[in-house]
Design a protein around this motif. Structure first.
Motif, short mmCIF file in Angstrom:
data_model
loop_
_atom_site.label_atom_id
_atom_site.label_comp_id
_atom_site.label_asym_id
_atom_site.label_seq_id
_atom_site.Cartn_x
_atom_site.Cartn_y
_atom_site.Cartn_z
N LEU A 21 36.81 -24.45 61.41
CA LEU A 21 38.27 -24.44 61.84
C LEU A 21 38.91 -25.80 61.33
O LEU A 21 40.08 -25.87 61.23
CB LEU A 21 38.75 -24.01 62.99
N VAL A 34 42.27 -28.11 67.35
CA VAL A 34 41.39 -27.04 67.42
C VAL A 34 40.86 -26.57 68.88
O VAL A 34 40.61 -27.45 69.62
CB VAL A 34 39.97 -27.50 66.41
N SER A 82 49.68 -19.87 67.77
CA SER A 82 48.50 -20.59 67.11
C SER A 82 47.88 -19.72 65.99
O SER A 82 48.39 -18.14 65.73
CB SER A 82 47.39 -20.67 68.28
N THR A 83 47.06 -20.07 65.39
CA THR A 83 46.24 -19.29 64.20
C THR A 83 44.95 -18.79 64.97
O THR A 83 44.12 -19.81 65.68
CB THR A 83 45.73 -20.25 63.23
N VAL A 102 42.45 -21.58 57.30
CA VAL A 102 43.06 -22.04 58.67
C VAL A 102 44.09 -23.20 58.53
O VAL A 102 43.77 -24.41 57.99
CB VAL A 102 41.92 -22.49 59.64
N ALA A 126 44.64 -24.14 66.05
CA ALA A 126 43.63 -23.05 65.64
C ALA A 126 43.01 -22.71 66.87
O ALA A 126 41.85 -23.67 67.57
CB ALA A 126 42.98 -23.62 64.56
#
Length: 356
Positions: free
Chosen positions: A147, A247, A264-265, A308, A314
Motif C-alpha cells: 500500500l 497507511v 479512505s482507500t 492505491v 490507505a
C-alpha cells in the motif's frame, strides 16, 4: 511447502489410502521453525493470497461460539482448504478471552489441525497462537509494503494497542527490512504501553519510542498506523485525524467509524468475509447500502489490478483467512519434519482397518 510430508504420504489422486501417523507440534517447535524467517513467511502468506485470488482455496465463513454469561469472550472455528503444490486441509480453533490479561495470561489460545487431502485424516496438531499471530503480522507487513509502493515509505509508525499482535507486527516489520525514525505507542492501559515500550527497546530497535497520552496525537504523528486492539465497536470517528494520508493497518477491524473509511482507500483480504460480523467495513456497508467504498483486495494490489492513490488514507482491513493459517502451519510442519524432531503418535488412530 514440501510436497512430501512425512505424516501425510497420500496425495489427492492416490488410489491407495493409508492412515497417516499423527504429529503433535508444541509451541517451542513452532516458534523455532518461524523465528528469524520474517521475509520468508511474508512470501508464504502472499503466495496463499495469490492462490485464494485464483480460486484455488476453500475458505468458508468462520463460525463464532459466543457465551451469554461471558459477552466479551468467544471461540472461532476457521475451516479451510489450500491448493497449490502442497495442498492441505484443516481447521484453526482459536479462543479470545480478554479478561485473561488481568491475570497476566495471553488473551488468545489456539490449535491448528492439518488434514491430509487424500484421506481426510488429520496428520498434525500444532500450537497455533504463534501461527495465528505470525500470519496476521505477515499479512499486515505485506499490506504495509504494497500500500505504500506509490507514496513515500513510512518512517513513523504508531501502534494503537500494544498486545501480542502489535509485538509480532513490530517484529515482522523490523525483520522484513523496515526502519523507523520514531515509534509511537498508545494504549488505554498505561502498563501495557510501558511494557510494549520496554519490549521495543530490548528488541534492538534503534528508533526512539514515544508513548502518547491520547489517540489523536498518535495518529496525527504517524504515517503508518497499526490498530491492534480488542475493541468491539468503533471508537475513532474523526477523519481529520488522518488528513496526512497515512497507511493504516486496521488489524483489529472494529476501531474505525464509517466516516473514516468513507474518506479512505479501503483494501481488504476478502470482501465477503470482511463485510460481516459487525466489522467497521460491515457497518459502513449497512450505513451506505453498498460496497462501493471497498476498492479491492490485497491480492488485487499485489497483482496490479488495483492501484492505491497517495492523496487519501490507505486502510487495510483483514478479517483473517484460515488458508493463511494452513500456509504457515504447513511451513512449520515441513521444517520440523525435515529437522528429524517430529513427534508422532503412530497409534493415535486405533481403528486402521475398515472391518477391524
Amino acid at each position: 511447502m514440501n510436497t512430501n510430508r512425512t505424516g501425510s504420504p497420500v496425495s489427492i489422486k492416490a488410489e491407495h489410502v493409508t492412515v497417516p501417523s499423527f504429529a503433535v507440534i508444541p509451541g517451542s517447535q513452532v516458534r523455532s521453525a518461524l523465528e528469524g524467517r520474517e521475509k520468508e513467511i511474508v512470501e508464504v502468506v502472499e503466495a496463499a493470497y495469490r492462490l485464494h485470488g485464483a480460486g484455488r482455496t476453500v475458505n468458508p465463513p468462520s463460525s463464532f461460539l459466543r457465551f451469554p454469561d461471558r459477552a466479551a469472550s468467544r471461540m472461532i472455528a476457521l475451516p479451510a482448504s489450500l491448493g497449490g503444490d502442497s495442498p492441505v486441509d484443516g481447521l484453526k480453533w482459536i479462543s479470545s478471552f480478554p479478561d485473561n490479561v488481568r491475570s497476566g495470561v495471553p488473551r488468545a489460545s489456539a490449535v491448528l489441525i492439518l488434514n491430509d487431502p487424500g484421506s481426510g485424516y488429520p496428520f498434525a496438531c500444532l500450537e497455533a497462537s504463534i501461527i495465528s499471530a505470525t500470519r496476521t503480522a505477515a499479512s499486515a507487513v505485506s499490506a504495509a509494503d504494497r500500500l505504500s509502493r506509490d507514496r513515500p515509505r513510512p518512517t513513523r509508525v504508531g501502534f494503537f494497542g500494544t498486545g501480542l499482535i502489535a509485538r509480532y507486527i513490530h517484529t515482522f516489520l523490523e525483520g522484513s527490512g523496515w526502519s523507523f525514525d520514531d515509534i509511537g505507542v498508545y494504549d488505554v492501559s498505561p502498563e501495557s504501553a510501558a511494557g510494549f515500550r520496554l519490549y521495543v527497546e530490548q528488541s534492538g530497535s534503534t528508533a526512539p519510542v514515544t508513548v502518547h497520552d491520547c489517540p489523536e496525537n498518535l495518529i496525527r504523528t504517524s504515517d503508518l498506523v497499526v490498530f491492534a486492539t480488542v475493541a468491539g465497536t468503533p471508537h475513532v470517528e474523526d477523519p481529520a485525524w488522518f488528513g496526512h494520508n497515512p497507511v493504516v493497518l486496521h488489524v483489529s477491524l472494529r476501531d474505525l467509524a464509517p466516516g473514516v473509511l468513507l474518506a479512505s482507500t479501503n483494501i481488504v483480504d476478502d470482501i465477503e468475509h470482511c463485510l460481516r460480523a459487525a466489522t467497521s467495513p460491515h457497518l459502513t456497508e449497512q450505513l451506505t447500502g453498498n460496497r462501493d467504498f471497498v476498492h479491492g483486495t490485497l491480492d488485487d494490489v499485489i497483482a496490479g489490478r488495483v492501484t492505491v492513490p497517495r492523496d487519501r488514507p490507505a486502510v487495510f482491513s483483514p478479517f483473517g483467512l484460515g488458508v493463511l493459517d494452513l500456509a504457515v502451519g504447513g511451513f512449520v510442519y515441513d521444517r520440523v519434519a525435515r529437522s528429524g524432531e517430529l513427534r508422532t503418535l503412530d497409534d493415535f488412530f486405533h481403528e486402521r482397518r475398515r472391518y477391524g
